[in-house]
Design an enzyme around this catalytic site. Structure first.
Site, short mmCIF file in Angstrom:
data_model
loop_
_atom_site.label_atom_id
_atom_site.label_comp_id
_atom_site.label_asym_id
_atom_site.label_seq_id
_atom_site.Cartn_x
_atom_site.Cartn_y
_atom_site.Cartn_z
CB THR A 1 -4.67 2.55 0.69
OG1 THR A 1 -4.67 3.94 0.97
CG2 THR A 1 -4.37 2.35 -0.79
CD GLU B 1 1.81 5.35 -1.46
OE1 GLU B 1 2.29 5.82 -0.42
OE2 GLU B 1 0.72 5.71 -1.92
#
Ligand code: HSE
Length: 308
Positions: free
Chosen positions: A182, A129
């Site tokens: 993001t 991530e």
């Protein structure tokens, strides 16, 4: 040659009340990662189905980053061929890089004969991530591996609590096909906020967790609010306020931004309600020029990463 395929689901991170430490696994939407040893010391991304824009270099791809972290931990660098099959779009807000990272951790662990616990796999997947979006937050990877509703512990940031879930809950998600990265969605967040706002959100989070243990649907509905992040991010999502007003008016329990967006989610009780909400959202988005997808999933503990 032994070959292992793992599936890991899409997730709703934050779930309104728990920015960066709460997330929920979906069912039937997710990524598959297939691995086999390649008799070298290199990890090779052989193919990314439905993800032509994603990096294939081992140092940048979240799956090979996860595998490399696991190899470093074991001090064993037997390489693997990695085939990734994306089941939903990256940049959707449904935890795309997390689903791949989680599936990679799960598949490699299986290939090795399961030397790691799920808790350790969450740590490794979080490194994927970090490679994908710059931050090792676990609110997508933890539910994607463990399943159900998962909250990061205050006492140990690398450990998690599986929260109870109210019965018969469903999520109806709308993914507007616009790009909201993001990293960008995080960069617009202000560093500070009013004490009053923080106090309000603490109250919502407390009531939310209490509602799950008390199995109190009314309290759940009253608590599922985000007064910190939603006001800053909702402006990135066309028709956000209109959708929210419409679905809550139809009796939905909650509406909010999935992860960093642009997807939004509605939580309802009972499968029958999902059709009403789907139609409501479709009617609103059909009036825009934005392409969109709708996903429907039960919300329960019967989710998480699996070996296929
Ligand atoms: N908690 C993260 C965020 C999820 O909202 O930025 C995105 O992956």
């Amino acid at each position: 040659m032994k070959k292992v395929t793992a599936f890991a689901p899409a997730t709703i991170a934050n779930f309104n009340v728990g920015f960066d430490f709460l997330g929920v696994a979906l069912q039937g939407i997710g990524d598959e990662v297939t691995m086999s040893f390649n008799q070298t010391e290199s990890n090779v991304i052989t193919d990314i189905e439905n993800g032509a824009d994603l990096p294939k270099e081992a140092s940048r791809n979240c799956c090979s980053v996860v595998v490399r972290c696991m190899q470093e931990q074991l001090n064993d660098f037997t390489g693997v061929d990695i085939h990734i099959k994306k089941g939903f779009a990256s940049g959707s807000g449904l935890g795309s890089s997390s689903a791949s990272s989680a599936a990679a951790a799960f598949a490699y662990n299986e290939l090795l004969g399961k030397p790691f616990t799920n808790k350790q796999l969450v740590y490794f997947a979080a490194q994927g991530e970090k490679a994908a979006c710059g931050s090792p937050h676990v609110d997508n990877v933890a539910p994607s591996i463990i399943g159900g509703m998962v909250m990061q512990k205050a006492s140990d940031k690398t450990d998690f609590i599986s929260l109870p879930i109210l019965p018969d809950l469903y999520a109806v998600l709308l993914y507007p096909q616009i790009v909201v990265k993001t990293s960008e969605s995080r960069s617009i967040l202000k560093e500070t906020m009013a004490v009053k706002t923080a106090s309000q959100q603490i109250g919502y989070m407390g009531s939310f967790v209490a509602s799950l243990y008390l199995q109190d649907m009314d309290l759940f509905k009253a608590a599922m609010k985000d007064v910190i992040i939603e006001p800053m991010r909702s402006m990135l999502i066309p028709k956000f306020d209109e959708m929210k007003q419409a679905v809550l008016g139809k009796g939905a329990l909650a509406f909010g931004i999935s992860g960093s967006g642009p997807s939004v989610f509605t939580i309802v009780k009972g499968q029958q309600m999902t059709e009403t909400i789907k139609t409501t959202l479709e009617e609103i988005y059909s009036k825009t020029d934005v392409d969109f997808k709708i996903y429907i999933s039960p919300i329960n503990a019967d989710s998480g990463a699996t070996i296929l």
